[in-house]
Design a protein around this motif. Structure first.
Motif, PDB file in Angstrom:
ATOM      1  N   VAL A  70       0.884  -1.168   0.000  1.00  8.50           N
ATOM      2  CA  VAL A  70       0.000   0.000   0.000  1.00  8.50           C
ATOM      3  C   VAL A  70       0.924   1.221   0.000  1.00  8.50           C
ATOM      4  CG1 VAL A  70      -1.789   1.252   1.257  1.00  8.50           C
ATOM      5  CG2 VAL A  70      -1.742  -1.251   1.323  1.00  8.50           C
ATOM      6  N   SER A  71       0.936   1.956  -1.094  1.00  7.73           N
ATOM      7  CA  SER A  71       1.894   3.060  -1.226  1.00  7.73           C
ATOM      8  C   SER A  71       1.527   4.275  -0.381  1.00  7.73           C
ATOM      9  CB  SER A  71       2.028   3.472  -2.693  1.00  7.73           C
ATOM     10  OG  SER A  71       0.768   3.910  -3.179  1.00  7.73           O
ATOM     11  N   ASN A  72       0.277   4.384   0.020  1.00 10.31           N
ATOM     12  CA  ASN A  72      -0.178   5.573   0.741  1.00 10.31           C
ATOM     13  C   ASN A  72      -0.768   5.222   2.113  1.00 10.31           C
ATOM     14  OD1 ASN A  72      -2.369   4.252  -0.443  1.00 10.31           O
ATOM     15  ND2 ASN A  72      -3.542   6.133  -0.709  1.00 10.31           N
ATOM     16  N   MET A  73      -0.195   4.247   2.799  1.00  9.32           N
ATOM     17  CA  MET A  73      -0.744   3.788   4.078  1.00  9.32           C
ATOM     18  C   MET A  73      -0.872   4.932   5.084  1.00  9.32           C
ATOM     19  SD  MET A  73      -2.059   1.259   5.728  1.00  9.32           S
ATOM     20  CE  MET A  73      -1.526  -0.321   5.077  1.00  9.32           C
ATOM     21  N   GLU A  74       0.021   5.910   5.009  1.00  6.68           N
ATOM     22  CA  GLU A  74      -0.024   7.018   5.972  1.00  6.68           C
ATOM     23  C   GLU A  74      -1.321   7.820   5.888  1.00  6.68           C
ATOM     24  OE1 GLU A  74       1.479   8.553   2.159  1.00  6.68           O
ATOM     25  OE2 GLU A  74       2.104   6.829   3.364  1.00  6.68           O
ATOM     26  N   GLU A  75      -2.045   7.712   4.782  1.00  5.29           N
ATOM     27  CA  GLU A  75      -3.293   8.460   4.592  1.00  5.29           C
ATOM     28  C   GLU A  75      -4.487   7.847   5.330  1.00  5.29           C
ATOM     29  OE1 GLU A  75      -4.096   8.974   0.436  1.00  5.29           O
ATOM     30  OE2 GLU A  75      -2.078   9.755   0.028  1.00  5.29           O
ATOM     31  N   TYR A  76      -4.361   6.594   5.741  1.00  4.86           N
ATOM     32  CA  TYR A  76      -5.494   5.899   6.351  1.00  4.86           C
ATOM     33  C   TYR A  76      -5.477   6.035   7.869  1.00  4.86           C
ATOM     34  CZ  TYR A  76      -6.112   4.014   1.741  1.00  4.86           C
ATOM     35  OH  TYR A  76      -6.311   3.900   0.385  1.00  4.86           O
ATOM     36  N   ASP A  77      -6.658   6.293   8.420  1.00 10.05           N
ATOM     37  CA  ASP A  77      -6.840   6.381   9.867  1.00 10.05           C
ATOM     38  C   ASP A  77      -7.300   5.050  10.446  1.00 10.05           C
ATOM     39  OD1 ASP A  77      -6.537   9.339   9.919  1.00 10.05           O
ATOM     40  OD2 ASP A  77      -8.377   9.256   8.742  1.00 10.05           O
ATOM     41  N   THR A  78      -8.102   4.334   9.656  1.00  9.74           N
ATOM     42  CA  THR A  78      -8.684   3.063  10.078  1.00  9.74           C
ATOM     43  C   THR A  78      -8.387   2.008   9.025  1.00  9.74           C
ATOM     44  OG1 THR A  78     -10.469   4.202  11.258  1.00  9.74           O
ATOM     45  CG2 THR A  78     -10.843   1.885  10.690  1.00  9.74           C
ATOM     46  N   VAL A  79      -7.921   0.854   9.490  1.00 10.98           N
ATOM     47  CA  VAL A  79      -7.624  -0.247   8.574  1.00 10.98           C
ATOM     48  C   VAL A  79      -8.309  -1.510   9.090  1.00 10.98           C
ATOM     49  CG1 VAL A  79      -5.833  -1.642   7.469  1.00 10.98           C
ATOM     50  CG2 VAL A  79      -5.377   0.785   7.992  1.00 10.98           C
ATOM     51  N   PHE A  80      -9.233  -2.021   8.285  1.00 11.12           N
ATOM     52  CA  PHE A  80      -9.819  -3.332   8.530  1.00 11.12           C
ATOM     53  C   PHE A  80      -8.874  -4.352   7.916  1.00 11.12           C
ATOM     54  CE2 PHE A  80     -13.534  -0.678   8.901  1.00 11.12           C
ATOM     55  CZ  PHE A  80     -14.327  -1.318   9.845  1.00 11.12           C
ATOM     56  N   THR A  96       3.116 -10.686   8.120  1.00 10.57           N
ATOM     57  CA  THR A  96       3.982  -9.958   7.185  1.00 10.57           C
ATOM     58  C   THR A  96       3.396  -8.585   6.898  1.00 10.57           C
ATOM     59  OG1 THR A  96       4.560 -12.061   6.095  1.00 10.57           O
ATOM     60  CG2 THR A  96       5.118 -10.024   4.920  1.00 10.57           C
ATOM     61  N   PHE A  97       2.111  -8.538   6.614  1.00 15.74           N
ATOM     62  CA  PHE A  97       1.444  -7.271   6.304  1.00 15.74           C
ATOM     63  C   PHE A  97       1.542  -6.299   7.479  1.00 15.74           C
ATOM     64  CE2 PHE A  97      -2.375  -4.587   6.350  1.00 15.74           C
ATOM     65  CZ  PHE A  97      -2.247  -3.951   5.121  1.00 15.74           C
ATOM     66  N   LEU A  98       1.214  -6.761   8.670  1.00 16.75           N
ATOM     67  CA  LEU A  98       1.211  -5.879   9.839  1.00 16.75           C
ATOM     68  C   LEU A  98       2.612  -5.360  10.171  1.00 16.75           C
ATOM     69  CD1 LEU A  98      -1.358  -7.696  12.128  1.00 16.75           C
ATOM     70  CD2 LEU A  98      -1.665  -5.525  10.914  1.00 16.75           C
ATOM     71  N   GLU A  99       3.617  -6.178   9.937  1.00 23.76           N
ATOM     72  CA  GLU A  99       4.992  -5.759  10.231  1.00 23.76           C
ATOM     73  C   GLU A  99       5.597  -4.897   9.125  1.00 23.76           C
ATOM     74  OE1 GLU A  99       6.168  -9.531  13.094  1.00 23.76           O
ATOM     75  OE2 GLU A  99       6.820  -9.559  10.999  1.00 23.76           O
ATOM     76  N   SER A 100       4.866  -4.691   8.041  1.00 25.87           N
ATOM     77  CA  SER A 100       5.373  -3.916   6.904  1.00 25.87           C
ATOM     78  C   SER A 100       5.081  -2.423   6.998  1.00 25.87           C
ATOM     79  CB  SER A 100       4.763  -4.452   5.601  1.00 25.87           C
ATOM     80  OG  SER A 100       5.150  -5.783   5.385  1.00 25.87           O
ATOM     81  N   TYR A 101       4.277  -2.007   7.960  1.00 25.31           N
ATOM     82  CA  TYR A 101       3.853  -0.613   8.066  1.00 25.31           C
ATOM     83  C   TYR A 101       3.911  -0.144   9.514  1.00 25.31           C
ATOM     84  CZ  TYR A 101       1.910  -1.865   3.545  1.00 25.31           C
ATOM     85  OH  TYR A 101       1.754  -2.328   2.256  1.00 25.31           O
ATOM     86  N   ASP A 102       3.924   1.165   9.691  1.00 23.12           N
ATOM     87  CA  ASP A 102       3.827   1.749  11.022  1.00 23.12           C
ATOM     88  C   ASP A 102       2.356   2.082  11.270  1.00 23.12           C
ATOM     89  OD1 ASP A 102       3.985   3.093  13.405  1.00 23.12           O
ATOM     90  OD2 ASP A 102       5.195   4.756  12.641  1.00 23.12           O
ATOM     91  N   PHE A 103       1.713   1.313  12.117  1.00 22.85           N
ATOM     92  CA  PHE A 103       0.298   1.510  12.422  1.00 22.85           C
ATOM     93  C   PHE A 103       0.090   2.301  13.712  1.00 22.85           C
ATOM     94  CE2 PHE A 103       0.032  -2.254   9.616  1.00 22.85           C
ATOM     95  CZ  PHE A 103      -0.905  -1.794   8.713  1.00 22.85           C
ATOM     96  N   SER A 104       1.128   2.925  14.222  1.00 18.64           N
ATOM     97  CA  SER A 104       1.019   3.702  15.458  1.00 18.64           C
ATOM     98  C   SER A 104      -0.096   4.729  15.336  1.00 18.64           C
ATOM     99  CB  SER A 104       2.332   4.421  15.758  1.00 18.64           C
ATOM    100  OG  SER A 104       3.375   3.498  15.923  1.00 18.64           O
ATOM    101  N   GLY A 105      -1.018   4.711  16.298  1.00 18.63           N
ATOM    102  CA  GLY A 105      -2.105   5.671  16.328  1.00 18.63           C
ATOM    103  C   GLY A 105      -3.256   5.373  15.390  1.00 18.63           C
TER     104      GLY A 105
END
Length: 157
Positions: A70-80, A96-105
């Motif tokens: 997901v190239s624009n993950m920083e734009e999302y506030d909520t992820v199902f 793998t998916f969860l460890e690929s991004y910073d989901f802080s907050g």
């Protein structure tokens, strides 16, 4: 404005169908978590201890590679995050998916499809991977109506 993503892994198409319905109801973007190497029917044979899925699920360190990001993950506030239940937890490709991004907050909400089992310890396992996320209770979405999806969305969003 709360921007929502529905990210899902589907081995047989069941979770994909549910994810599409959920994304439509939530007015969310949709992203398929595809393995870099697609699963074959023999890979998914859970009765064969040497099948790819069995080997992956028996190794807690397994992290199947994902084909796209997901190239624009920083734009999302909520992820199902959707997936089929394998061995009472999410398939390791979800790790793998969860460890690929910073989901802080960010708000993370798991949903699953299952041939008969519940969520088991899925939430506990996933929460350990993203401790700084705001986790909401997930649920199994087998055979649910559009009205039931809408009602659940009213509770979790």
């Amino acid at each position: 404005m709360n921007k929502i993503l529905v990210a899902y892994f589907s081995a047989s198409g069941t979770t994909k169908n549910t994810a599409k319905r959920l994304a439509s109801a939530a007015n969310a973007d949709l992203f398929e978590i595809k393995p870099a190497v697609a699963y074959t029917p023999s890979d998914l044979d859970w009765t064969n201890k040497k099948s790819r899925s069995s080997v992956e699920m028996n190794n807690p360190d397994s992290r199947p590679e994902i084909a796209e990001t997901v190239s624009n993950m920083e734009e999302y506030d909520t992820v199902f995050i959707g997936f089929p239940i394998w061995w009472y937890v999410a398939p390791t490709i979800i790790n793998t998916f969860l460890e690929s991004y910073d989901f802080s907050g960010k708000t993370l909400i798991p949903f699953a499809t299952s041939g008969g089992s519940g969520m088991g310890k899925t939430a506990d396992v996933l929460k350990r991977l993203c401790k700084d996320a705001n986790w909401k209770p997930g649920r199994i979405l087998n055979h649910v109506s559009d009205a039931e999806i809408a009602n659940w969305l009213n509770v979790v969003i």
